[in-house]
Design an enzyme around this catalytic site. Structure first.
Site, PDB file in Angstrom:
ATOM      1  N   ASP A  65       0.829  -1.212   0.000  1.00 32.47           N
ATOM      2  CA  ASP A  65       0.000   0.000   0.000  1.00 32.47           C
ATOM      3  C   ASP A  65       0.866   1.266   0.000  1.00 32.47           C
ATOM      4  O   ASP A  65       1.970   1.269   0.539  1.00 32.47           O
ATOM      5  CB  ASP A  65      -0.914  -0.020   1.243  1.00 32.47           C
ATOM      6  CG  ASP A  65      -2.076   0.944   1.092  1.00 32.47           C
ATOM      7  OD1 ASP A  65      -2.295   1.461  -0.017  1.00 32.47           O
ATOM      8  OD2 ASP A  65      -2.770   1.184   2.103  1.00 32.47           O
ATOM      9  N   ASN A  67       1.363   3.338  -2.956  1.00 35.12           N
ATOM     10  CA  ASN A  67       2.026   3.659  -4.234  1.00 35.12           C
ATOM     11  C   ASN A  67       1.824   5.112  -4.657  1.00 35.12           C
ATOM     12  O   ASN A  67       2.768   5.807  -5.026  1.00 35.12           O
ATOM     13  CB  ASN A  67       1.461   2.774  -5.357  1.00 35.12           C
ATOM     14  CG  ASN A  67       1.932   1.351  -5.244  1.00 35.12           C
ATOM     15  OD1 ASN A  67       2.721   1.026  -4.351  1.00 35.12           O
ATOM     16  ND2 ASN A  67       1.467   0.495  -6.121  1.00 35.12           N
ATOM     17  N   ASN A 113     -10.855  -2.225  -5.372  1.00 34.45           N
ATOM     18  CA  ASN A 113     -10.082  -1.341  -6.264  1.00 34.45           C
ATOM     19  C   ASN A 113     -10.763  -1.112  -7.613  1.00 34.45           C
ATOM     20  O   ASN A 113     -10.425  -0.154  -8.322  1.00 34.45           O
ATOM     21  CB  ASN A 113      -8.664  -1.893  -6.496  1.00 34.45           C
ATOM     22  CG  ASN A 113      -7.764  -1.763  -5.284  1.00 34.45           C
ATOM     23  OD1 ASN A 113      -6.897  -2.585  -5.037  1.00 34.45           O
ATOM     24  ND2 ASN A 113      -7.984  -0.709  -4.499  1.00 34.45           N
ATOM     25  N   ARG A 237       1.776  -4.963   6.181  1.00 36.27           N
ATOM     26  CA  ARG A 237       1.111  -3.914   5.397  1.00 36.27           C
ATOM     27  C   ARG A 237       1.949  -2.646   5.480  1.00 36.27           C
ATOM     28  O   ARG A 237       2.368  -2.243   6.577  1.00 36.27           O
ATOM     29  CB  ARG A 237      -0.299  -3.639   5.917  1.00 36.27           C
ATOM     30  CG  ARG A 237      -0.992  -2.580   5.064  1.00 36.27           C
ATOM     31  CD  ARG A 237      -2.445  -2.367   5.408  1.00 36.27           C
ATOM     32  NE  ARG A 237      -3.058  -1.477   4.423  1.00 36.27           N
ATOM     33  CZ  ARG A 237      -4.335  -1.479   4.093  1.00 36.27           C
ATOM     34  NH1 ARG A 237      -5.160  -2.327   4.665  1.00 36.27           N
ATOM     35  NH2 ARG A 237      -4.799  -0.640   3.193  1.00 36.27           N
TER      36      ARG A 237
HETATM   37  C1  IPE Z   1      -1.410   0.292  -3.591  1.00 37.32           C
HETATM   38  O1  IPE Z   1      -1.150   1.662  -3.592  1.00 37.32           O
HETATM   39  C2  IPE Z   1      -1.650  -0.256  -4.975  1.00 37.32           C
HETATM   40  C3  IPE Z   1      -3.041  -0.644  -5.269  1.00 37.32           C
HETATM   41  C4  IPE Z   1      -3.979  -0.742  -4.372  1.00 37.32           C
HETATM   42  C5  IPE Z   1      -3.388  -0.950  -6.648  1.00 37.32           C
HETATM   43  P1  IPE Z   1      -2.326   2.709  -3.693  1.00 37.32           P
HETATM   44  O2  IPE Z   1      -2.688   2.880  -5.131  1.00 37.32           O
HETATM   45  O3  IPE Z   1      -3.460   2.289  -2.789  1.00 37.32           O
HETATM   46  O4  IPE Z   1      -1.660   4.054  -3.184  1.00 37.32           O
HETATM   47  P2  IPE Z   1      -2.173   4.987  -2.013  1.00 37.32           P
HETATM   48  O5  IPE Z   1      -2.480   4.105  -0.835  1.00 37.32           O
HETATM   49  O6  IPE Z   1      -3.373   5.699  -2.530  1.00 37.32           O
HETATM   50  O7  IPE Z   1      -1.025   5.899  -1.745  1.00 37.32           O
HETATM   51 MG    MG Z   2      -3.947   2.537  -0.772  1.00 32.55          MG
END
Ligand code: IPE
Ligand code: MG
Length: 288
Positions: A65, A67, A113, A237
């Site tokens: 988590d 990214n 997602n 996590r």
């Molecule tokens: C994790 O990072 C990747 C996926 C869930 C695809 P995020 O995209 O959730 O990045 P943040 O948490 O919004 O920074």
């Molecule tokens: Mg995230």
């Protein structure tokens, strides 16, 4: 009281744009980089020695988590975080092998997602399709005999992702040195619902007797059923969030949970090793 207030002020100051700029500047400094790399190298060596003296977890699960927050913090487009995150995963796979961790399960994309913008979902799906395709002929996968599995609701995935997933699973199905599971379109509750449906179906067909259904039966209907260690010993996590978010609900009933403040793409080897060290310490304290 006073110290707390100073700490709070400090935290606020660090979050200002000016402070972020200063930090970014320092990070680009050559000497700073050399020194921090050297510190990281020494810390890694020490942690490795310590960890190797104790029991290594058989199965690690990771909720990757942070990214987009990472990317934005670095001044990049948020999607760039997904690219850097992907490279990080390759590194983590190597760290697992170095330690002899047999099973790695990562949460790449949840059923939730799908609620993200169409543009981001498409971008991620393209990335998954490409990476899975690359894995089919990746020397590292074959040399290390890694069995790759994509777990999740395959029918929710675009055809190119599904096809690439099936191909890499087929090509690696006889490997058994390491097991690498990528959860895409995955939800823990969905997995349990699917399992219930299959169990009911098999009861109706007379394949199983409903009175004999127990915990083992349920486990055997989950995506993780054929793994040598289906339940993770440790769940990590990143990004400071402390939730399970519908990941491996049944399997993590007894797992140790470790939450790290760093964003996934910025995870250092020492952060990863510290998670394992924490797991080992807890095991020593509380036993099995
Ligand atoms: C994790 O990072 C990747 C996926 C869930 C695809 P995020 O995209 O959730 O990045 P943040 O948490 O919004 O920074
Ligand atoms: Mg995230």
């Amino acid at each position: 009281m006073v110290i707390k207030r100073i700490e709070k002020l400090g935290e606020k100051a660090i979050q200002t744009d000016f402070a972020k700029d200063v930090i970014r500047h320092i990070k680009k400094n050559k000497i700073f980089n050399i020194v921090s790399r050297e510190i990281e190298r020494i810390k890694t060596k020490k942690l490795m020695e310590d960890i190797k003296k104790n029991k290594i977890p058989n199965h690690i699960a990771i909720i990757m988590d942070g990214n987009r927050r990472y990317a934005m913090g670095e001044g990049y487009h948020p999607y760039k975080g997904h690219e850097v995150g992907k490279d990080k995963l390759e590194e983590v796979i190597e760290w697992c092998q170095e330690l002899g961790i047999k099973v790695l399960t990562v949460f790449a994309f949840s059923t939730d997602n799908f609620k993200r913008s169409k543009k981001e979902v498409n971008h991620l799906m393209e990335m998954f399709a490409n990476d899975l395709k690359k894995m089919v002929d990746d020397k590292r996968i074959h040399e290390n005999r890694i069995r790759v599995r994509v777990i999740g609701k395959m029918d929710l995935l675009p055809d190119n992702v599904k096809k690439a997933a099936e191909e890499v699973m087929e090509k690696t199905k006889n490997y058994d040195r390491y097991f690498f599971n990528i959860a895409i379109g995955y939800g823990g509750r969905e997995e349990i619902v699917e399992a219930i449906k299959k169990i009911v179906f098999d009861v109706k067909k007379g394949k199983i007797d409903e009175r004999s259904i127990n915990k083992k039966t349920v486990s055997s209907y989950l995506y993780t059923s054929s793994l040598p260690f289906p339940d993770p010993d440790l769940v990590l996590r990143t990004s400071g969030e402390e939730r399970i978010s519908n990941f491996l609900l049944w399997q993590l009933a007894y797992s140790e949970l470790y939450f790290s403040d760093v964003y996934w793409p910025a995870l250092k080897k020492t952060d990863f090793l510290m998670a394992i060290q924490s797991y080992q310490r807890r095991k020593r304290r509380y036993g099995k």
